[in-house]
Design a protein around this motif. Sequence first.
Motif, PDB file in Angstrom:
ATOM      1  N   ASP A 132       0.856  -1.184   0.000  1.00 39.75           N
ATOM      2  CA  ASP A 132       0.000   0.000   0.000  1.00 39.75           C
ATOM      3  C   ASP A 132       0.893   1.237   0.000  1.00 39.75           C
ATOM      4  O   ASP A 132       1.894   1.283   0.724  1.00 39.75           O
ATOM      5  CB  ASP A 132      -0.875   0.051   1.262  1.00 39.75           C
ATOM      6  N   ILE A 133       0.532   2.226  -0.789  1.00 38.22           N
ATOM      7  CA  ILE A 133       1.257   3.496  -0.780  1.00 38.22           C
ATOM      8  C   ILE A 133       0.318   4.562  -0.222  1.00 38.22           C
ATOM      9  O   ILE A 133      -0.707   4.880  -0.831  1.00 38.22           O
ATOM     10  CB  ILE A 133       1.765   3.856  -2.191  1.00 38.22           C
ATOM     11  N   TRP A 134       0.676   5.078   0.946  1.00 40.16           N
ATOM     12  CA  TRP A 134      -0.171   6.039   1.661  1.00 40.16           C
ATOM     13  C   TRP A 134       0.589   7.329   1.917  1.00 40.16           C
ATOM     14  O   TRP A 134       1.823   7.348   1.935  1.00 40.16           O
ATOM     15  CB  TRP A 134      -0.602   5.474   3.019  1.00 40.16           C
ATOM     16  N   GLY A 135      -0.161   8.391   2.144  1.00 46.29           N
ATOM     17  CA  GLY A 135       0.441   9.646   2.578  1.00 46.29           C
ATOM     18  C   GLY A 135       0.974   9.505   3.998  1.00 46.29           C
ATOM     19  O   GLY A 135       0.491   8.678   4.781  1.00 46.29           O
ATOM     20  N   ALA A 136       1.980  10.315   4.318  1.00 42.42           N
ATOM     21  CA  ALA A 136       2.618  10.231   5.639  1.00 42.42           C
ATOM     22  C   ALA A 136       1.625  10.472   6.780  1.00 42.42           C
ATOM     23  O   ALA A 136       1.832   9.998   7.897  1.00 42.42           O
ATOM     24  CB  ALA A 136       3.769  11.221   5.720  1.00 42.42           C
ATOM     25  N   ASP A 137       0.526  11.194   6.479  1.00 39.46           N
ATOM     26  CA  ASP A 137      -0.464  11.469   7.526  1.00 39.46           C
ATOM     27  C   ASP A 137      -1.240  10.208   7.932  1.00 39.46           C
ATOM     28  O   ASP A 137      -1.997  10.229   8.905  1.00 39.46           O
ATOM     29  CB  ASP A 137      -1.434  12.563   7.066  1.00 39.46           C
ATOM     30  N   HIS A 138      -1.028   9.107   7.205  1.00 43.50           N
ATOM     31  CA  HIS A 138      -1.693   7.845   7.543  1.00 43.50           C
ATOM     32  C   HIS A 138      -0.792   6.916   8.360  1.00 43.50           C
ATOM     33  O   HIS A 138      -1.101   5.730   8.506  1.00 43.50           O
ATOM     34  CB  HIS A 138      -2.128   7.106   6.264  1.00 43.50           C
ATOM     35  N   HIS A 139       0.315   7.446   8.885  1.00 43.67           N
ATOM     36  CA  HIS A 139       1.273   6.578   9.579  1.00 43.67           C
ATOM     37  C   HIS A 139       0.634   5.852  10.770  1.00 43.67           C
ATOM     38  O   HIS A 139       0.993   4.721  11.096  1.00 43.67           O
ATOM     39  CB  HIS A 139       2.492   7.383  10.045  1.00 43.67           C
TER      40      HIS A 139
END
Length: 562
Positions: free
Chosen positions: A342-349
Amino acid sequence: MDNIVQKVKSEITEIVTNSIEKAIKSGLLNIEDMPSIEIEEPKEKQFGDLSINTAMVMAKSAKMPPRKIAEIIKDGLKLKGTLIDKVEIAGPGFMNFYLSEDYKVEALKLIKRKGSDYGRVNIGNGKKVQVEFVSANPTGPMHMGNARGGALGDALSSILDYAGYDVTREFYINDAGNQIEKFGLSLEARYLELLGEHAEVPEGGYHGDDIIERAKEFLELYGDKYKDAAPEDRRKALVQYGLKKNIEKLKEDLEAYGIEYDVWFSENTLHESGEVESVIDELKEKGYTYEKDGALWFKETLFGAEKDDVLVRANGYPTYLASDIAYHKNKFVKRGFDWVIDIWGADHHGHVAPMKGAMKALGIDPDKLDVLLMQLVRLMKGKEVVKMSKRTGKMVTLRDLIDEVGKDAARFFFNMRSADSAVDFDMDLAVEQSNENPVFYVQYAHARICSIIRQLKDDGINTDDLKDVDLNLLNEEAEIDLIKKLAYLPEEVTIAAKTMAPHRITRYILDVASLFHTFYNSCRVRGVDEELMKARIVLIDSTRIVIKNVLDMLKITAPEKM
């Protein structure tokens, strides 16, 4: 073997291991466990082509100075039949390996033989891997984070394909839940406004021009048919229309960006099929939930998360977490993927630990799930940060970026740094036709080679039929450096696939272009001895193949003229 660098590394491992075993038997070395042999590429050329620190690793157990150990190992090395010319000991006990003349010959022959398949390896063995990326909410246009995620995810998918994996590119459509309710309320407000009714976009709703545009299109199609309809029916019709149009626009923009997905997966289907409800029941049965304040909570802290999260709200509606757990179970169990990225934005850490924990709770190996967290993008013009589109006066969208700098520059620039590094995207540089622009620099190298080959053909030289070429004539430093870099493509693909690092390939091809331009400025192809010319034709055509293959992998144009 399709990876000549790996072939040499295997040779080094074998001859060093054999030498150590021989030294142990003869009593020259006294160790119990055979050391692992780590092979690295030295940063400076004077230290050879490949290097090991095995003697230093062994020093403590062998109770002997590392340099002495290195000398014993060196004395027992059998180089005959390998692609290694010589071995030297440096510093406290490094062993530096220098490649033979046969290496460059074998490398160039491999490139010419494999052609458009050069760079492909088979470390994946057909293993099923799914890469899910972008997955933007279909409630509006895509922004810069989506642009970076698209370039990153698509490049990684191509690299994994080159590495022998069976890759599925997937877009997860968030067409259920709270944001869709707000989408429907926002469309409804604009639709009623257009009909002269008093209505307001709700707090937390969508205020963009695209919402007004969708409401106008809906009005043109249906007129006032839904003016007096039940609010639920009106919103349902507006959402169905708006989502369909927005998803069509997402597909259109992504295709302009060079991305075509194998699967567009609807979140809503998970609710309709009962998979969300089923996974909630499964977590309940396994004792991983509890009730508090009327809501159902998932015991995430059992799996390393900082806090527990709600699975089902007090109003009875499942949360995004619940549907995401069901979605990932669907990936692994229902569709049988061996590896999911999955490639997510850093805000989804904060979502990573819960998701891995949920997989473990469901009996799925959490190590089969990898999440790449992607840092922010800043658009720059000169020294100014660009926040608004000149065309619309609103945020800069993916389409704005493509229109402004083109697909090639956008994809290349976004893959120049690792996902965990923030990116300053220089829009002026991206359109500059100079060697300062990295994508131009690489494309120009390809075009320059094509130009040389055209000129040779105009001179009556058949560059396609070169038999019995003496590649050992390629002895200039610029020639050898270029050949060695060309030989590394399969190894770079291997490492980039294993580490999920597309930026390695982008940096690699920049190095190839740089070494080619150095070669071009110091070594003539036309107007030299015929045998040397033939050898150099093979070299530049091999370079063309490598540049073309990498640009194809990154879905960037490889122009023949510029």
